[in-house]
Design a protein around this motif. Structure first.
Motif, PDB file in Angstrom:
ATOM      1  N   TRP A  76      49.649 115.522  26.354  1.00 22.56           N
ATOM      2  CA  TRP A  76      50.614 116.620  26.305  1.00 22.56           C
ATOM      3  C   TRP A  76      51.007 116.925  24.853  1.00 22.56           C
ATOM      4  O   TRP A  76      51.031 118.067  24.416  1.00 22.56           O
ATOM      5  N   ILE A  90      52.952 116.727  32.965  1.00 21.52           N
ATOM      6  CA  ILE A  90      52.669 115.342  32.572  1.00 21.52           C
ATOM      7  C   ILE A  90      52.376 114.502  33.818  1.00 21.52           C
ATOM      8  O   ILE A  90      51.468 113.680  33.818  1.00 21.52           O
ATOM      9  N   PHE A 131      61.533 125.195  31.280  1.00 18.74           N
ATOM     10  CA  PHE A 131      60.461 124.522  30.548  1.00 18.74           C
ATOM     11  C   PHE A 131      60.420 123.015  30.822  1.00 18.74           C
ATOM     12  O   PHE A 131      59.352 122.427  30.975  1.00 18.74           O
ATOM     13  N   ARG A 132      61.609 122.388  30.878  1.00 20.05           N
ATOM     14  CA  ARG A 132      61.661 120.930  31.031  1.00 20.05           C
ATOM     15  C   ARG A 132      60.975 120.480  32.332  1.00 20.05           C
ATOM     16  O   ARG A 132      60.050 119.658  32.278  1.00 20.05           O
ATOM     17  N   ALA A 191      57.194 121.020  32.051  1.00 19.07           N
ATOM     18  CA  ALA A 191      56.532 120.001  31.223  1.00 19.07           C
ATOM     19  C   ALA A 191      56.420 118.693  32.005  1.00 19.07           C
ATOM     20  O   ALA A 191      55.387 118.024  31.979  1.00 19.07           O
ATOM     21  N   GLN A 192      57.475 118.347  32.732  1.00 22.44           N
ATOM     22  CA  GLN A 192      57.454 117.090  33.484  1.00 22.44           C
ATOM     23  C   GLN A 192      56.409 117.134  34.607  1.00 22.44           C
ATOM     24  O   GLN A 192      55.704 116.153  34.846  1.00 22.44           O
ATOM     25  N   LEU A 238      58.109 126.867  19.734  1.00 16.87           N
ATOM     26  CA  LEU A 238      58.685 126.472  21.009  1.00 16.87           C
ATOM     27  C   LEU A 238      60.168 126.118  20.883  1.00 16.87           C
ATOM     28  O   LEU A 238      60.994 126.586  21.667  1.00 16.87           O
ATOM     29  N   GLU A 239      60.508 125.323  19.861  1.00 14.15           N
ATOM     30  CA  GLU A 239      61.899 124.898  19.699  1.00 14.15           C
ATOM     31  C   GLU A 239      62.820 126.100  19.603  1.00 14.15           C
ATOM     32  O   GLU A 239      63.856 126.166  20.249  1.00 14.15           O
ATOM     33  N   HIS A 240      62.410 127.031  18.755  1.00 13.94           N
ATOM     34  CA  HIS A 240      63.236 128.212  18.560  1.00 13.94           C
ATOM     35  C   HIS A 240      63.397 128.994  19.862  1.00 13.94           C
ATOM     36  O   HIS A 240      64.479 129.421  20.238  1.00 13.94           O
ATOM     37  N   LEU A 296      63.164 127.941  22.928  1.00 16.03           N
ATOM     38  CA  LEU A 296      63.976 127.226  23.913  1.00 16.03           C
ATOM     39  C   LEU A 296      65.456 127.229  23.534  1.00 16.03           C
ATOM     40  O   LEU A 296      66.324 127.359  24.396  1.00 16.03           O
ATOM     41  N   LEU A 297      65.734 127.107  22.227  1.00 15.85           N
ATOM     42  CA  LEU A 297      67.139 127.094  21.801  1.00 15.85           C
ATOM     43  C   LEU A 297      67.777 128.467  21.984  1.00 15.85           C
ATOM     44  O   LEU A 297      68.966 128.562  22.284  1.00 15.85           O
TER      45      LEU A 297
END
Lengths: 218, 218
Positions: free
Chosen positions: B152, B121, B113-114, B117-118, B99-101, B103-104
Motif C-alpha cells: 500500500w 489493505i 478515504f480511511r 484504505a483499510q 493526498l494530505e492536502h 484530505l485535510l
C-alpha cells in the motif's frame, strides 16, 4: 537561550503539532511573547525558518546514515539505523506530513529536497551493500538499490500513513509508539533475504518493534 | 456524451495535469465552453466532482483487487494485479499527488478515504495469503499483513515519489513508463520469499518491468 534559537525551537514544535500551513509568523511571535518585528529581525519570512530547520534535519540525517569507518556492518546496525532515522522523522515530522504541498509552495526548498533525497537513497544503497558484504543479506537476491528506494518510500511516508489511514482523527496527536511499527515494516523488507545467523537477530528485532495499528490489525 | 459526464471527464483530465488545487470550477466550465451556471446545475461545487471521481476510483479498485472465484492464485496473477493497480493510480493520479492536502481540506472525502484504505489493505492481505496458499510465497517467512501494508505504501506514494525525488521539474508531465518501475519495486518486496518455481516467473517479470529512474539509477 538566544531569541533566534527560541524562534526555531518554537516554530518546530508548532509546525509539528499544528502543521506548517496552519502556523504563521504571527502565531510564532505570539507564542513566544515577542513582537512580529522582533521575529522579522531574525527571519525575513516563514520560508527562511523552514529552510533553517531543514538544514538541521539534513545534518542530523547525514550523521544517522554514516557508515562505521573502522569495521563492517552487523545485523544489529540495521536496527540502530532505523531507530535513529525514525526518530529524525519524528523530530521533523511537519516536513513529511504535507511534503508535496511544502515543495510546491516553496521552490527553494524543492530545489534542495531532490538532491537531498537522492543522497539519502545513495547512502541507503551503500548501507544495504554493506549488509550484503557483511554476510547479513543474501548476495544473489538482494538488490541494494531496490531496497534503498523501498526503504525511502516506507520511511518518508510512514507518518502520513499513520495520519491518513491508521488514526481516527485527522487532527489527533500522533502516538509516537506507532513509529516502532515503522521499524518493523522496514525490517520486513529484508525478511526473506537474511542469512540464517542474521535471521535470528532480525526476527527478534521485528518482534520487539511490533506495535498493532488501531483499525488495521485485528 | 451527456454534460454531466463531460464535466467529470474534463475535471479528471485537468486535475491530473495541473493538480486538483490549481483547477477551479470556472476553469472546468471554460475548458468545456459551458457557463459556470450550467456546471453548477450538475455539481454544487468542486468537492462534489471529486467525490464522484473518487467513487469511480473505488469501484475500479475493488474490481482490480478481487480474488478469482474458481481457482487459486498463480505467480502471474501478482504481476497482473500490480499492472492493474498502477494503471488505476495513473488514471486518478491527482488523488495521490497531494493526498494530505486533499484530505485535510475535504473532511467528507477524508471520512471515506480511511475505510477505503483499510479495505484495500485487508484485500491485499487476502491476496498475499492466497499467494502463500498457492505455494508462491514461503509460508514461514511471509507475513501477509506486513506485505499488504508495505505494498500500500509503495503503490500510493509512487507517483509523488516520482514527482518529488525523480523528475527534474516539479511541474513537468510525468512519464507513464516510470510506473513500470513501481511494479518492479513492489515485486522486490517478495523477492526473498518466493518458492523456487515462482522465483523464475517473478524474476522475469522484475526484469521486464525494470525502468531506470533518471537522477537515481546510475
Amino acid at each position: 537561550m538566544k531569541t533566534r534559537e527560541r524562534i526555531l525551537q518554537a516554530s518546530l514544535a508548532l509546525f509539528n503539532e499544528q502543521g506548517e500551513r496552519q502556523v504563521t509568523t504571527n502565531h510564532i511571535a505570539a507564542h513566544l511573547g515577542i513582537s512580529p518585528g522582533n521575529l522579522y529581525y531574525h527571519f525575513r519570512n516563514k520560508e527562511q525558518i523552514v529552510a533553517e530547520l531543514f538544514s538541521r534535519y539534513e545534518t542530523q540525517l547525514a550523521d544517522s546514515l554514516a557508515l562505521p569507518v573502522d569495521r563492517g556492518l552487523v545485523a544489529e546496525d540495521k536496527v540502530h539505523y532505523l531507530e535513529t532515522l525514525f526518530q529524525g522523522i519524528w523530530d521533523y515530522r511537519f516536513l513529511y506530513r504535507e511534503l508535496e504541498h511544502l515543495l510546491l509552495s516553496d521552490p527553494a526548498l524543492s530545489a534542495r529536497f531532490r538532491p537531498f533525497a537522492q543522497r539519502c537513497i545513495a547512502q541507503g544503497r551503500a548501507i544495504y551493500q554493506g549488509l550484503v558484504d557483511g554476510g547479513i543479506l543474501c548476495a544473489e537476491r538482494t538488490d541494494p538499490q531496490a531496497m534503498a528506494i523501498n526503504s525511502w518510500l516506507l520511511l518518508t511516508n510512514w507518518v502520513s500513513f499513520l495520519c491518513s489511514v491508521v488514526s481516527n482523527e485527522p487532527g489527533q496527536a500522533l502516538d509516537q509508539r506507532l513509529l516502532r511499527r515503522g521499524v518493523h515494516q522496514v525490517l520486513a523488507l529484508e525478511r526473506g533475504l537474511l542469512t540464517p545467523e542474521a535471521a535470528v537477530v532480525v526476527e527478534q528485532a521485528m518482534a520487539d518493534f511490533y506495535q498493532p495499528l488501531p483499525g488495521l490489525d485485528a
